[in-house]
Scaffold this active site. Sequence first.
Site, PDB file in Angstrom:
ATOM      1  CE1 TYR A  66       4.093   7.354  -2.944  1.00  0.00           C
ATOM      2  CE2 TYR A  66       3.069   5.501  -4.082  1.00  0.00           C
ATOM      3  CZ  TYR A  66       3.003   6.525  -3.156  1.00  0.00           C
ATOM      4  OH  TYR A  66       1.847   6.727  -2.430  1.00  0.00           O
ATOM      5  CB  SER A 112       0.290   3.439  -1.078  1.00  0.00           C
ATOM      6  OG  SER A 112      -0.101   3.255  -2.426  1.00  0.00           O
TER       7      SER A 112
END
Length: 225
Positions: free
Chosen positions: A149, A137
Amino acid sequence: MAERKTLFITGASSGIGEATARAAVAAGWNVGLMARSADKLDQLVQELGSASLAVAGDATDLVAQEDAIARVAAHYGGLDAAFANAGMGVETPGTEAGDPEEWRRMIDLNIMALLYTTRAALPELRKTKGQLVLTGSVAGKVHIAGSIYGATKWFVHGYAGNMAQEMREWGGRCTLIAPGMVDTPFFSEPKPEKLQAEDIANAVVFALSQPPRAAIPEIVVMPMG
């Protein structure tokens, strides 16, 4: 006609995994599809036909992944690529306000399940000088205030580079796919102006389609909007 290669995908029942299954089959690959949602996998197999095989299971279970990869390799006569794609975020962000149990579930899926895919797939990939693809990501490349995250994706980015070094020793390749914001079920609210799952699937297929002399260590895909 070239023999079809075979790709194993985790998180294959929705979002990026589902889109990648469609794109890979369209590009001439067989796909082994792993997710917990057996009914969704069965629907996808009905659509994709004999080039797809559903192997329902929990990606956070090493034995389940080993069994799934063994079944896919046996069914199609080998494994040429594995896409460790399953992942999740958190409903309650931050460290003070966050839910430690939710952190554990996220770490199990974003980190441990990815390690399990790699561990289970490597013996097969070594036979074919195959390719490992990991879903990272952009959150694993920048610092986002308090994001746990994002920290899991920093792990994925570091691990992808390490695996690229290891796999190169025997002719294998590892590619990290780092999307910006994608309009998938990952988010509770639709984000139609952002990237679509198909955009990321196209990046995976691009990486997989390169000749053996060309390693693609990382692909970053950002929304224009």
